[in-house]
Design a protein around this motif. Sequence first.
Motif, PDB file in Angstrom:
ATOM      1  N   THR A  22       0.599 -23.313 -33.827  1.00  0.00           N
ATOM      2  CA  THR A  22       1.315 -23.343 -35.167  1.00  0.00           C
ATOM      3  C   THR A  22       1.839 -24.620 -35.401  1.00  0.00           C
ATOM      4  OG1 THR A  22       2.913 -22.387 -36.711  1.00  0.00           O
ATOM      5  CG2 THR A  22       3.579 -22.111 -34.462  1.00  0.00           C
ATOM      6  N   CYS A  81       9.701 -25.200 -48.638  1.00  0.00           N
ATOM      7  CA  CYS A  81       9.506 -24.761 -47.362  1.00  0.00           C
ATOM      8  C   CYS A  81       8.692 -23.147 -47.610  1.00  0.00           C
ATOM      9  CB  CYS A  81      10.670 -24.128 -46.616  1.00  0.00           C
ATOM     10  SG  CYS A  81      11.856 -23.112 -47.331  1.00  0.00           S
ATOM     11  N   GLN A  82       7.877 -23.009 -48.935  1.00  0.00           N
ATOM     12  CA  GLN A  82       7.248 -21.928 -49.271  1.00  0.00           C
ATOM     13  C   GLN A  82       6.161 -21.522 -48.207  1.00  0.00           C
ATOM     14  OE1 GLN A  82       7.772 -19.772 -51.880  1.00  0.00           O
ATOM     15  NE2 GLN A  82       9.661 -20.921 -52.325  1.00  0.00           N
ATOM     16  N   GLU A  83       5.517 -22.352 -47.518  1.00  0.00           N
ATOM     17  CA  GLU A  83       4.622 -21.989 -46.625  1.00  0.00           C
ATOM     18  C   GLU A  83       5.236 -21.383 -45.354  1.00  0.00           C
ATOM     19  OE1 GLU A  83       3.755 -25.894 -43.753  1.00  0.00           O
ATOM     20  OE2 GLU A  83       3.536 -26.179 -45.882  1.00  0.00           O
ATOM     21  N   LYS A  85       7.129 -18.846 -45.313  1.00  0.00           N
ATOM     22  CA  LYS A  85       7.245 -17.315 -45.682  1.00  0.00           C
ATOM     23  C   LYS A  85       6.034 -16.595 -45.156  1.00  0.00           C
ATOM     24  CE  LYS A  85       5.624 -17.365 -50.232  1.00  0.00           C
ATOM     25  NZ  LYS A  85       5.648 -16.783 -51.649  1.00  0.00           N
ATOM     26  N   ASP A  86       4.836 -17.699 -45.088  1.00  0.00           N
ATOM     27  CA  ASP A  86       3.598 -17.093 -44.463  1.00  0.00           C
ATOM     28  C   ASP A  86       3.460 -17.449 -43.051  1.00  0.00           C
ATOM     29  OD1 ASP A  86       2.824 -16.078 -47.074  1.00  0.00           O
ATOM     30  OD2 ASP A  86       2.187 -18.071 -47.692  1.00  0.00           O
ATOM     31  N   ASP A  87       4.193 -17.844 -42.338  1.00  0.00           N
ATOM     32  CA  ASP A  87       4.147 -18.157 -40.993  1.00  0.00           C
ATOM     33  C   ASP A  87       4.465 -17.188 -40.124  1.00  0.00           C
ATOM     34  OD1 ASP A  87       4.666 -19.662 -38.276  1.00  0.00           O
ATOM     35  OD2 ASP A  87       3.223 -20.965 -39.140  1.00  0.00           O
ATOM     36  N   ALA A  88       3.619 -16.430 -39.456  1.00  0.00           N
ATOM     37  CA  ALA A  88       4.199 -15.400 -38.657  1.00  0.00           C
ATOM     38  C   ALA A  88       5.144 -15.647 -37.600  1.00  0.00           C
ATOM     39  CB  ALA A  88       3.140 -14.732 -38.160  1.00  0.00           C
ATOM     40  N   TYR A  91       8.980 -16.226 -38.434  1.00  0.00           N
ATOM     41  CA  TYR A  91       9.765 -15.154 -38.481  1.00  0.00           C
ATOM     42  C   TYR A  91      10.174 -14.674 -37.202  1.00  0.00           C
ATOM     43  CZ  TYR A  91       8.555 -13.923 -43.342  1.00  0.00           C
ATOM     44  OH  TYR A  91       8.652 -13.991 -44.649  1.00  0.00           O
TER      45      TYR A  91
END
Length: 93
Positions: A22, A81-83, A85-88, A91
């Motif tokens: 990632t 930083c919207q991307e 939220k899709d990066d596991a 989290y």
Amino acid sequence: MFSLTNNNAKNNNFSFEGGNLTNYGGLILFKELFEVLKLAELISKYLVTNDQRHSPLYSDTMIVIQLIFQILAGHDTDYACQELKDDAYFYQL
């Protein structure tokens, strides 16, 4: 030896033994640093706000830490930083 997949860095040695990559993999080093410095405890001790939210999902301390990680990841605004939220992996941090 620490692998970025086992989340145990007590011996302070880091290696990468393959697996999925990632763009934000290097943030694990900051996470470990923040844990050593007890950053969450320091922020909650010195950050005083007039928080009047009724049912907050996140504390002010957690919001500040997320903002620090967001800036370290190179995203200086919420829109940029919207991307994340899709990066596991983000989290997990």
